[in-house]
Design a protein around this motif. Structure first.
Motif, PDB file in Angstrom:
ATOM      1  N   HIS A  26       0.936  -1.241  -0.118  1.00  0.00           N
ATOM      2  CA  HIS A  26      -0.006   0.026  -0.022  1.00  0.00           C
ATOM      3  C   HIS A  26       1.050   1.207   0.067  1.00  0.00           C
ATOM      4  O   HIS A  26       1.996   1.090   0.056  1.00  0.00           O
ATOM      5  CB  HIS A  26      -0.698   0.137   1.323  1.00  0.00           C
ATOM      6  CG  HIS A  26      -0.202  -0.453   2.551  1.00  0.00           C
ATOM      7  ND1 HIS A  26      -0.289  -1.331   3.353  1.00  0.00           N
ATOM      8  CD2 HIS A  26       0.736   0.314   3.166  1.00  0.00           C
ATOM      9  CE1 HIS A  26       0.624  -1.472   4.370  1.00  0.00           C
ATOM     10  NE2 HIS A  26       1.210  -0.534   4.212  1.00  0.00           N
ATOM     11  N   GLU A  27       0.251   2.566   0.071  1.00  0.00           N
ATOM     12  CA  GLU A  27       1.198   3.579  -0.119  1.00  0.00           C
ATOM     13  C   GLU A  27       1.041   4.317   1.045  1.00  0.00           C
ATOM     14  O   GLU A  27       1.743   5.525   1.080  1.00  0.00           O
ATOM     15  CB  GLU A  27       0.522   4.574  -1.387  1.00  0.00           C
ATOM     16  CG  GLU A  27       0.698   3.781  -2.830  1.00  0.00           C
ATOM     17  CD  GLU A  27       0.089   4.580  -3.986  1.00  0.00           C
ATOM     18  OE1 GLU A  27      -0.375   5.710  -3.790  1.00  0.00           O
ATOM     19  OE2 GLU A  27       0.410   4.202  -4.984  1.00  0.00           O
ATOM     20  N   ILE A  28       0.231   4.143   2.163  1.00  0.00           N
ATOM     21  CA  ILE A  28       0.241   4.722   3.226  1.00  0.00           C
ATOM     22  C   ILE A  28       1.510   4.516   4.227  1.00  0.00           C
ATOM     23  O   ILE A  28       1.773   3.388   4.174  1.00  0.00           O
ATOM     24  CB  ILE A  28      -0.838   4.880   4.011  1.00  0.00           C
ATOM     25  CG1 ILE A  28      -1.346   3.635   4.514  1.00  0.00           C
ATOM     26  CG2 ILE A  28      -2.264   5.150   2.915  1.00  0.00           C
ATOM     27  CD1 ILE A  28      -2.826   3.535   5.409  1.00  0.00           C
ATOM     28  N   PRO A  29       1.715   5.484   5.292  1.00  0.00           N
ATOM     29  CA  PRO A  29       2.882   5.085   6.044  1.00  0.00           C
ATOM     30  C   PRO A  29       2.877   4.163   6.973  1.00  0.00           C
ATOM     31  O   PRO A  29       1.424   3.772   7.405  1.00  0.00           O
ATOM     32  CB  PRO A  29       3.195   6.240   6.796  1.00  0.00           C
ATOM     33  CG  PRO A  29       2.812   7.533   5.727  1.00  0.00           C
ATOM     34  CD  PRO A  29       1.575   6.733   5.209  1.00  0.00           C
ATOM     35  N   GLU A  30       3.907   3.309   7.427  1.00  0.00           N
ATOM     36  CA  GLU A  30       3.672   2.475   8.655  1.00  0.00           C
ATOM     37  C   GLU A  30       4.731   2.769   9.602  1.00  0.00           C
ATOM     38  O   GLU A  30       5.680   3.335   9.401  1.00  0.00           O
ATOM     39  CB  GLU A  30       4.185   1.056   7.964  1.00  0.00           C
ATOM     40  CG  GLU A  30       3.299   0.234   6.830  1.00  0.00           C
ATOM     41  CD  GLU A  30       3.908  -0.863   6.358  1.00  0.00           C
ATOM     42  OE1 GLU A  30       3.157  -1.422   5.474  1.00  0.00           O
ATOM     43  OE2 GLU A  30       4.943  -1.380   6.736  1.00  0.00           O
ATOM     44  N   ARG A 103      12.920  -9.662   7.155  1.00  0.00           N
ATOM     45  CA  ARG A 103      12.038  -9.598   5.617  1.00  0.00           C
ATOM     46  C   ARG A 103      11.186  -8.708   5.699  1.00  0.00           C
ATOM     47  O   ARG A 103      11.119  -7.616   4.586  1.00  0.00           O
ATOM     48  CB  ARG A 103      11.309 -10.926   5.432  1.00  0.00           C
ATOM     49  CG  ARG A 103      10.648 -10.926   4.050  1.00  0.00           C
ATOM     50  CD  ARG A 103      10.336 -12.450   3.657  1.00  0.00           C
ATOM     51  NE  ARG A 103       9.272 -13.120   4.733  1.00  0.00           N
ATOM     52  CZ  ARG A 103       8.172 -13.058   4.378  1.00  0.00           C
ATOM     53  NH1 ARG A 103       7.546 -12.374   3.425  1.00  0.00           N
ATOM     54  NH2 ARG A 103       7.265 -13.505   5.411  1.00  0.00           N
ATOM     55  N   TYR A 104      10.226  -8.140   6.827  1.00  0.00           N
ATOM     56  CA  TYR A 104       9.417  -7.151   6.826  1.00  0.00           C
ATOM     57  C   TYR A 104      10.288  -5.880   6.616  1.00  0.00           C
ATOM     58  O   TYR A 104       9.847  -4.997   6.044  1.00  0.00           O
ATOM     59  CB  TYR A 104       8.688  -7.137   8.024  1.00  0.00           C
ATOM     60  CG  TYR A 104       8.161  -5.727   8.217  1.00  0.00           C
ATOM     61  CD1 TYR A 104       6.917  -5.334   7.568  1.00  0.00           C
ATOM     62  CD2 TYR A 104       8.489  -5.013   9.198  1.00  0.00           C
ATOM     63  CE1 TYR A 104       6.367  -4.251   7.639  1.00  0.00           C
ATOM     64  CE2 TYR A 104       8.109  -3.807   9.541  1.00  0.00           C
ATOM     65  CZ  TYR A 104       6.792  -3.254   8.670  1.00  0.00           C
ATOM     66  OH  TYR A 104       6.081  -2.186   9.095  1.00  0.00           O
ATOM     67  N   LEU A 105      11.245  -5.829   7.626  1.00  0.00           N
ATOM     68  CA  LEU A 105      12.156  -4.236   7.488  1.00  0.00           C
ATOM     69  C   LEU A 105      12.692  -4.143   6.089  1.00  0.00           C
ATOM     70  O   LEU A 105      12.696  -2.884   5.834  1.00  0.00           O
ATOM     71  CB  LEU A 105      13.169  -4.484   8.718  1.00  0.00           C
ATOM     72  CG  LEU A 105      12.705  -4.352  10.146  1.00  0.00           C
ATOM     73  CD1 LEU A 105      13.876  -4.631  10.900  1.00  0.00           C
ATOM     74  CD2 LEU A 105      11.805  -3.285  10.332  1.00  0.00           C
ATOM     75  N   LYS A 106      13.054  -5.206   5.433  1.00  0.00           N
ATOM     76  CA  LYS A 106      13.843  -5.228   4.250  1.00  0.00           C
ATOM     77  C   LYS A 106      12.848  -4.764   3.052  1.00  0.00           C
ATOM     78  O   LYS A 106      13.082  -4.064   1.966  1.00  0.00           O
ATOM     79  CB  LYS A 106      14.644  -6.322   3.883  1.00  0.00           C
ATOM     80  CG  LYS A 106      15.898  -6.225   4.735  1.00  0.00           C
ATOM     81  CD  LYS A 106      16.692  -7.376   4.307  1.00  0.00           C
ATOM     82  CE  LYS A 106      18.111  -7.494   4.975  1.00  0.00           C
ATOM     83  NZ  LYS A 106      19.005  -8.315   4.605  1.00  0.00           N
ATOM     84  N   ARG A 107      11.733  -5.097   3.190  1.00  0.00           N
ATOM     85  CA  ARG A 107      10.616  -5.114   2.056  1.00  0.00           C
ATOM     86  C   ARG A 107       9.634  -3.870   2.310  1.00  0.00           C
ATOM     87  O   ARG A 107       8.990  -3.926   1.401  1.00  0.00           O
ATOM     88  CB  ARG A 107       9.948  -6.574   1.881  1.00  0.00           C
ATOM     89  CG  ARG A 107      10.801  -7.618   1.436  1.00  0.00           C
ATOM     90  CD  ARG A 107      10.297  -8.890   0.952  1.00  0.00           C
ATOM     91  NE  ARG A 107      11.231 -10.019   0.490  1.00  0.00           N
ATOM     92  CZ  ARG A 107      10.929 -10.855   0.063  1.00  0.00           C
ATOM     93  NH1 ARG A 107       9.743 -11.310  -0.050  1.00  0.00           N
ATOM     94  NH2 ARG A 107      11.843 -12.022  -0.183  1.00  0.00           N
ATOM     95  N   SER A 108       9.291  -3.741   3.368  1.00  0.00           N
ATOM     96  CA  SER A 108       8.279  -2.505   3.581  1.00  0.00           C
ATOM     97  C   SER A 108       8.672  -1.243   2.783  1.00  0.00           C
ATOM     98  O   SER A 108       9.787  -0.701   3.280  1.00  0.00           O
ATOM     99  CB  SER A 108       8.044  -2.249   4.846  1.00  0.00           C
ATOM    100  OG  SER A 108       7.334  -1.282   5.101  1.00  0.00           O
ATOM    101  N   ALA A 109       8.031  -0.868   1.863  1.00  0.00           N
ATOM    102  CA  ALA A 109       8.483   0.333   1.216  1.00  0.00           C
ATOM    103  C   ALA A 109       7.997   1.781   1.994  1.00  0.00           C
ATOM    104  O   ALA A 109       8.407   2.621   1.457  1.00  0.00           O
ATOM    105  CB  ALA A 109       7.731   0.371  -0.235  1.00  0.00           C
ATOM    106  N   THR A 110       6.906   1.497   2.711  1.00  0.00           N
ATOM    107  CA  THR A 110       6.587   2.691   3.487  1.00  0.00           C
ATOM    108  C   THR A 110       6.751   2.879   4.821  1.00  0.00           C
ATOM    109  O   THR A 110       6.187   3.612   5.599  1.00  0.00           O
ATOM    110  CB  THR A 110       4.779   2.704   3.131  1.00  0.00           C
ATOM    111  OG1 THR A 110       4.486   1.463   3.792  1.00  0.00           O
ATOM    112  CG2 THR A 110       4.592   2.833   1.873  1.00  0.00           C
ATOM    113  N   LEU A 111       7.658   1.939   5.562  1.00  0.00           N
ATOM    114  CA  LEU A 111       7.943   2.151   7.193  1.00  0.00           C
ATOM    115  C   LEU A 111       8.874   3.225   7.256  1.00  0.00           C
ATOM    116  O   LEU A 111       9.824   3.450   6.671  1.00  0.00           O
ATOM    117  CB  LEU A 111       8.665   0.688   7.282  1.00  0.00           C
ATOM    118  CG  LEU A 111       9.260   0.554   8.700  1.00  0.00           C
ATOM    119  CD1 LEU A 111       8.093   0.715   9.706  1.00  0.00           C
ATOM    120  CD2 LEU A 111      10.018  -0.478   9.020  1.00  0.00           C
ATOM    121  N   LEU A 112       8.312   3.989   8.156  1.00  0.00           N
ATOM    122  CA  LEU A 112       8.880   5.266   8.367  1.00  0.00           C
ATOM    123  C   LEU A 112       9.796   5.210   9.625  1.00  0.00           C
ATOM    124  O   LEU A 112      10.881   5.897   9.965  1.00  0.00           O
ATOM    125  CB  LEU A 112       7.962   6.398   8.557  1.00  0.00           C
ATOM    126  CG  LEU A 112       7.214   6.737   7.227  1.00  0.00           C
ATOM    127  CD1 LEU A 112       6.347   8.254   7.559  1.00  0.00           C
ATOM    128  CD2 LEU A 112       8.123   7.067   6.198  1.00  0.00           C
TER     129      LEU A 112
END
Length: 205
Positions: A26-30, A103-112
């Motif tokens: 998705h496009e919204i921040p995490e 895997r989550y930390l490397k692949r999340s595109a919107t994690l701030l």
């Protein structure tokens, strides 16, 4: 107790991911939340969502091995990472948990930001220090939440916060927020940080 500065109109568990699951796109921040078992992570997330028990703890500490996505006002996600440091977990399960979180930390595109919770009453553990360093190594800025702040007196709190900073090796610029699930002290400070990171300003909506 004062009303929180942020009104949560929507808070729902939207996605639950296991070890082999594909993470949602998705496009919204995490904003991710990490911490050892029983540090008060679910209590913090519930307080931020202004819900009593939407984020639930496992009946057996350390048994929850999923990553849970909570949609907040369709503005951002709270991502609840499974707790670490429970001694009765096998090494194989710990390894699987580590791979899933990595895997989550490397692949999340919107994690701030990644919020790391530590118990304010105690010196951070070796697992806490490892997680803090690991979050840094993945390119994220850890924000430390010192939970159970209401359990300490006013004279003891500054010493406890200083010990946390020194043990983790925090810089002066890195953020440390004391939080109490009982009084909700510190919640508005977290809201302000969320709004600043998302929008570059303090939003009292």
């Amino acid at each position: 107790m004062d009303q929180p500065i942020k009104k949560i109109k929507k808070a729902e568990l939207e996605t639950v991911c296991g070890i082999t699951s594909k993470f949602p796109e998705h496009e919204i921040p995490e904003f991710a939340f990490a911490g050892k078992s029983n540090v008060g992570k679910s209590s913090l997330i519930n307080a931020l969502m202004q819900r009593k028990s939407l984020a639930r703890t496992s009946a057996q500490p350390g048994k929850t091995q999923t990553i849970n996505y909570y949609n907040i006002n369709d503005e951002y996600y709270f991502v609840d990472l499974p707790g670490y440091g429970y001694t009765k977990i096998s090494e194989s399960v710990k390894a699987e948990w580590g791979k899933m979180v990595e895997r989550y930390l490397k692949r999340s595109a919107t994690l701030l930001r990644v919020f790391l919770l530590v118990d304010m009453r105690h010196k951070p553990t070796s697992d806490d220090r490892l997680m803090f360093d690991w979050i840094r190594s993945q390119g994220f800025e850890p924000v430390i939440i010192a939970t159970k702040s209401d359990k300490l007196g006013k004279n003891d709190s500054p010493k406890a916060l200083k010990l946390i900073r020194e043990t983790l090796g925090m810089t002066k610029e890195e953020i440390l927020i004391p939080f109490s699930a009982e009084s909700k002290s510190g919640r508005d400070d977290i809201y302000r940080l969320l709004e600043e990171v998302c929008y570059g300003k303090d939003n009292n909506a």
